[in-house]
Enzyme design. Sequence first.
Site, mmCIF file in Angstrom:
data_model
loop_
_atom_site.group_PDB
_atom_site.id
_atom_site.type_symbol
_atom_site.label_atom_id
_atom_site.label_comp_id
_atom_site.label_asym_id
_atom_site.label_seq_id
_atom_site.Cartn_x
_atom_site.Cartn_y
_atom_site.Cartn_z
ATOM 1 N N ARG A 190 69.741 20.378 -12.636
ATOM 2 C CA ARG A 190 70.474 21.011 -11.540
ATOM 3 C C ARG A 190 71.412 22.062 -12.107
ATOM 4 O O ARG A 190 71.765 22.031 -13.289
ATOM 5 C CB ARG A 190 71.256 19.982 -10.728
ATOM 6 C CG ARG A 190 72.321 19.225 -11.506
ATOM 7 C CD ARG A 190 73.044 18.233 -10.601
ATOM 8 N NE ARG A 190 72.111 17.278 -10.007
ATOM 9 C CZ ARG A 190 72.460 16.339 -9.142
ATOM 10 N NH1 ARG A 190 73.724 16.240 -8.753
ATOM 11 N NH2 ARG A 190 71.563 15.504 -8.660
ATOM 12 N N ASN A 226 73.999 30.099 -34.885
ATOM 13 C CA ASN A 226 73.175 30.770 -33.866
ATOM 14 C C ASN A 226 73.899 30.923 -32.540
ATOM 15 O O ASN A 226 74.133 32.030 -32.076
ATOM 16 C CB ASN A 226 71.877 29.994 -33.630
ATOM 17 C CG ASN A 226 70.730 30.507 -34.461
ATOM 18 O OD1 ASN A 226 70.857 31.490 -35.184
ATOM 19 N ND2 ASN A 226 69.593 29.841 -34.367
ATOM 20 N N ASP A 227 74.225 29.779 -31.906
ATOM 21 C CA ASP A 227 74.720 29.864 -30.537
ATOM 22 C C ASP A 227 75.443 28.603 -30.090
ATOM 23 O O ASP A 227 75.212 27.511 -30.598
ATOM 24 C CB ASP A 227 73.573 30.147 -29.557
ATOM 25 C CG ASP A 227 72.350 29.261 -29.798
ATOM 26 O OD1 ASP A 227 72.523 28.046 -29.980
ATOM 27 O OD2 ASP A 227 71.227 29.779 -29.819
ATOM 28 N N ASP A 257 64.405 27.441 -40.226
ATOM 29 C CA ASP A 257 65.725 27.972 -39.887
ATOM 30 C C ASP A 257 66.676 26.870 -39.435
ATOM 31 O O ASP A 257 67.882 26.946 -39.666
ATOM 32 C CB ASP A 257 65.591 29.030 -38.787
ATOM 33 C CG ASP A 257 64.987 30.335 -39.304
ATOM 34 O OD1 ASP A 257 64.963 30.526 -40.537
ATOM 35 O OD2 ASP A 257 64.541 31.141 -38.479
#
Length: 293
Positions: free
Chosen positions: A157, A146-147, A72
């Site tokens: 942090r 996707n993102d 993918d």
Amino acid sequence: MEQFKTIGLIGRLGSAKVIDTLERLIRFLGERQLDVIIDESLAAALSDHGLPLAEREALAERSDLVIVVGGDGSLLGAARTMCRTGTPVLGVNRGRLGFLTDISPDEVETRVGEVLDGNYESEQRFLLEAEVYRDGELVGTADALNDIVTHPGKVARMIEFELFIQNQFVYSQRSDGLIVATPTGSTAYALSGGGPILHPKLEAMVLVPMFPHTLSSRPLVIDAASEIRIHIGDANEADPHVSGDGQTQIVSKPGDVLIIRRKAQRLTLFHPLGHNYFETCRSKLGWSSRMGD
């Protein structure tokens, strides 16, 4: 007459299995007397084919169909280029999950032949585009199928930011970051973060907080036409990173503004006839089959 006369081939580097499948495709497409263009990144791995090479953008413009051999991740990389020209993409799975590359290498000639004969299903998948502004000036962009993920980078942090959707304030948050995913990406990183699965036909995005400091923060599904604005807090000690599909990176600074919206161009994705999204989920995510099967 062939519907697709020129076929572009893209493959993942560093895999003997990928090269084997590409060589099978080259022979098969040659038998059908089709023109074939090879992604120039494969030049060293496929040195004896005698076929023309092209960089990714030129390959997209010259091809009627692009076949991606790999996982993918390989298709994600190709998608960001192919959407600009509208060139359809067909995936052959040589990776692990294979949500997008759904043709098995064992049936590559049969399945690709069916597609070439016009027997296929076509769908449109939308992408995201991200822009990072610093003091009102654009300093970086990224596209993603996707993102788009905001995260601390290599520093372990939390980061602080404010979230706005359609110019409306949503919340301030301290967390490890935020995942903004398409329906395509809802089965990827966002799923690992506890987000819901969105059917690919939905015009929606999902926002998934990454280990938020408050337990009341939950994934949020919104209209895909919404504009998302993230204000990186001035008090952040780290420089948060913004990544597209985990493949492109922008290093932001405290005080920067990240804008995410749906991209105008879409990816045209081909599947063999009989493609079933829920069957893919069952096989890839380990869902139970029907009782008695």
